[in-house]
Design an enzyme around this catalytic site. Structure first.
Site, PDB file in Angstrom:
ATOM      1  N   ARG A  41       0.312  -1.288   0.148  1.00  0.00           N
ATOM      2  CA  ARG A  41      -0.473  -0.206  -0.180  1.00  0.00           C
ATOM      3  C   ARG A  41       1.204   1.248   0.401  1.00  0.00           C
ATOM      4  NH1 ARG A  41      -5.226   1.777   3.305  1.00  0.00           N
ATOM      5  NH2 ARG A  41      -6.153   0.450   1.746  1.00  0.00           N
TER       6      ARG A  41
ATOM      7  N   HIS B 208      -7.378   0.983  -6.723  1.00  0.00           N
ATOM      8  CA  HIS B 208      -7.855   0.344  -6.155  1.00  0.00           C
ATOM      9  C   HIS B 208      -8.279  -1.018  -6.270  1.00  0.00           C
ATOM     10  CE1 HIS B 208      -7.592  -1.452  -1.131  1.00  0.00           C
ATOM     11  NE2 HIS B 208      -8.872   0.020  -0.751  1.00  0.00           N
TER      12      HIS B 208
ATOM     13  N   GLN C 188     -10.150  -3.904  -3.206  1.00  0.00           N
ATOM     14  CA  GLN C 188     -11.379  -3.516  -2.807  1.00  0.00           C
ATOM     15  C   GLN C 188     -12.683  -3.434  -3.953  1.00  0.00           C
ATOM     16  OE1 GLN C 188     -12.095  -1.378  -0.019  1.00  0.00           O
ATOM     17  NE2 GLN C 188     -14.320  -2.042  -0.291  1.00  0.00           N
TER      18      GLN C 188
ATOM     19  N   ASP D  97     -17.004   7.774  -2.002  1.00  0.00           N
ATOM     20  CA  ASP D  97     -15.543   7.541  -1.188  1.00  0.00           C
ATOM     21  C   ASP D  97     -15.080   8.956  -0.868  1.00  0.00           C
ATOM     22  OD1 ASP D  97     -12.926   6.368  -1.054  1.00  0.00           O
ATOM     23  OD2 ASP D  97     -12.331   6.643  -2.350  1.00  0.00           O
TER      24      ASP D  97
ATOM     25  N   CYS E  75     -15.945   2.415   0.535  1.00  0.00           N
ATOM     26  CA  CYS E  75     -15.040   1.161   1.213  1.00  0.00           C
ATOM     27  C   CYS E  75     -14.626   1.074   2.455  1.00  0.00           C
ATOM     28  CB  CYS E  75     -14.059   1.502  -0.095  1.00  0.00           C
ATOM     29  SG  CYS E  75     -13.182   3.187  -0.520  1.00  0.00           S
TER      30      CYS E  75
ATOM     31  N   ARG F 153     -13.583  -8.094   2.536  1.00  0.00           N
ATOM     32  CA  ARG F 153     -12.593  -7.724   1.640  1.00  0.00           C
ATOM     33  C   ARG F 153     -11.760  -8.509   2.339  1.00  0.00           C
ATOM     34  NH1 ARG F 153     -10.400  -2.455   0.802  1.00  0.00           N
ATOM     35  NH2 ARG F 153      -8.960  -4.219   0.383  1.00  0.00           N
TER      36      ARG F 153
HETATM   37  N1   CP Z   1     -11.368   0.321   1.795  1.00  0.00           N
HETATM   38  C1   CP Z   1      -9.654   0.454   2.852  1.00  0.00           C
HETATM   39  O1   CP Z   1      -8.400   0.408   1.699  1.00  0.00           O
HETATM   40  O2   CP Z   1      -9.652   0.129   3.927  1.00  0.00           O
HETATM   41  P1   CP Z   1      -8.311   0.344   5.106  1.00  0.00           P
HETATM   42  O3   CP Z   1      -7.785   1.771   4.252  1.00  0.00           O
HETATM   43  O4   CP Z   1      -8.796   0.466   6.164  1.00  0.00           O
HETATM   44  O5   CP Z   1      -7.370  -0.566   4.690  1.00  0.00           O
HETATM   45  N1  NVA Z   2      -9.677   6.836  -2.132  1.00  0.00           N
HETATM   46  C1  NVA Z   2      -9.523   6.620  -0.971  1.00  0.00           C
HETATM   47  C2  NVA Z   2      -9.734   5.501   0.150  1.00  0.00           C
HETATM   48  C3  NVA Z   2      -9.432   4.948   1.452  1.00  0.00           C
HETATM   49  C4  NVA Z   2      -9.938   3.220   1.002  1.00  0.00           C
HETATM   50  C5  NVA Z   2      -7.593   7.080  -0.675  1.00  0.00           C
HETATM   51  O1  NVA Z   2      -6.951   6.743  -0.492  1.00  0.00           O
HETATM   52  O2  NVA Z   2      -7.898   7.829   0.657  1.00  0.00           O
END
Ligand code: CP
Ligand code: NVA
Length: 314
Positions: free
Chosen positions: A114, A141, A144, A232, A273, A301
């Site tokens: 990540r 993502h 997700q 989101d 999400c 998830r």
């Molecule tokens: N939706 C999602 O990816 O959540 P986190 O950022 O908590 O992993």
């Molecule tokens: N768009 C958001 C998604 C979090 C899971 C971000 O990147 O912070």
């Protein structure tokens, strides 16, 4: 789109994997979910396909769901994880992602990343000799999206026949929904303010691959008669603070509230999400109401990660 033979099976983006393979990952996720229904979460799955396998999870950015679902998923499949936050690694002291990839590939069987910049994921992939999983970048993502399609199908059947409306900025999660429109066959309508329009290259790729995608600045037009509305956070983890104030101004008309939900189908559902900012991209009434699938998405998830992990490592 098919990855070359003898290359590790990376899970990098929804547009990089054949539609049939993606469907297979979801079928496997659903089968595993059903097979262990009602069992304690600490129980492993019956077949333990990842016994002896280790997943390294690198977090340059924070996470709740991705972190815990991959960790529990690996345990249920018989494997183990190592969590590496950015300050656990030598990256901050100048070691390259390329060297980190070379070294981790000698210790573990797969790497999940990540991170902020998608280029960091690309550097990892270029030098890793084990499967790499995209656990979110500024560009996409994909994990997700897999959980979201699984969730929508649990509630409303084959996603192929559905109209999905996105209301908000055209961000990383939106890009994975765009890729998914081509791969899973749903109609996607994106309502985004012009300064935050969705990735033009993703829309082009999806349309070239048969997707039915509309881009509009009108949330009302996008949600009219839709089966599902998705939103989101207005400000993503990689967005800088300067952008935040402006986003809060221009995204107000895209808030998902009861009034907007009323313009979709009478039985339309809402997806997000998480993490959520109640009163910004969605009202508490909607996210905490009966039409919200957010908590099922979060649960799925776990199941979707298991489909992804067994595909990469099976
Ligand atoms: N939706 C999602 O990816 O959540 P986190 O950022 O908590 O992993
Ligand atoms: N768009 C958001 C998604 C979090 C899971 C971000 O990147 O912070």
């Amino acid at each position: 789109m098919n990855q070359a033979k003898n290359q590790p099976r990376h899970f990098l983006d929804i547009d990089q994997i054949d539609a049939g393979e993606l469907r297979g990952i979801l079928d496997s996720a659903k089968a595993r979910k059903e097979a262990r229904a009602g069992q304690p979460r600490g129980n492993t799955d019956g077949d333990l396909p990842l016994t002896g396998k280790v997943l390294a999870m690198i977090f340059i950015q924070p996470s709740t769901r991705t972190r815990v679902s991959f960790d529990i998923g690996m345990r249920q499949l018989g494997g183990e994880t190592i969590v590496l936050n950015s300050d656990d690694l030598q990256l901050d002291r100048g070691e390259t992602m390329a060297d980190t990839a070379r070294v981790l590939s000698r210790y573990v069987d797969a790497i999940m990343l990540r991170t902020k910049g998608h280029d960091m994921l690309e550097e990892l992939v270029a030098h890793a000799t084990v499967p790499v999983i995209n656990g979110l970048t500024d560009a996409s993502h994909p994990c997700q999206l897999m959980a979201d399609v699984m969730t929508l199908e649990e509630h409303r059947g084959d996603v192929n026949n559905q109209v999905i409306a996105w209301s908000g900025g055209g961000n990383n999660v939106a890009t994975s929904w765009i890729h998914g429109a081509a791969q899973f066959g749903y109609e996607l309508r994106l309502a985004c303010p012009e300064p935050l329009s969705p990735s033009a290259s993703a829309v082009r790729w999806a349309r070239d691959n048969g997707a039915n995608i509309t881009v509009t600045e009108s949330a009302q037009d996008a949600v009219s008669g839709a089966d599902c509305i998705v939103s989101d956070a207005w400000v993503s983890m990689h967005d800088d603070d300067e952008a935040a104030g402006n986003r809060h101004n221009i995204l107000v008309p895209y808030q998902v509230n009861e009034e907007l939900m009323a313009q979709a189908k009478s039985d339309a559902v809402f997806m997000h999400c998480l993490p959520v900012h109640r009163g910004e991209e969605v009202t508490a009434e909607v996210i905490d109401g009966p039409r919200s699938l957010a908590w099922d998405e979060a649960e799925n998830r776990l199941h979707a990660q298991k489909g992804i992990l067994t595909w990469c490592l099976g």
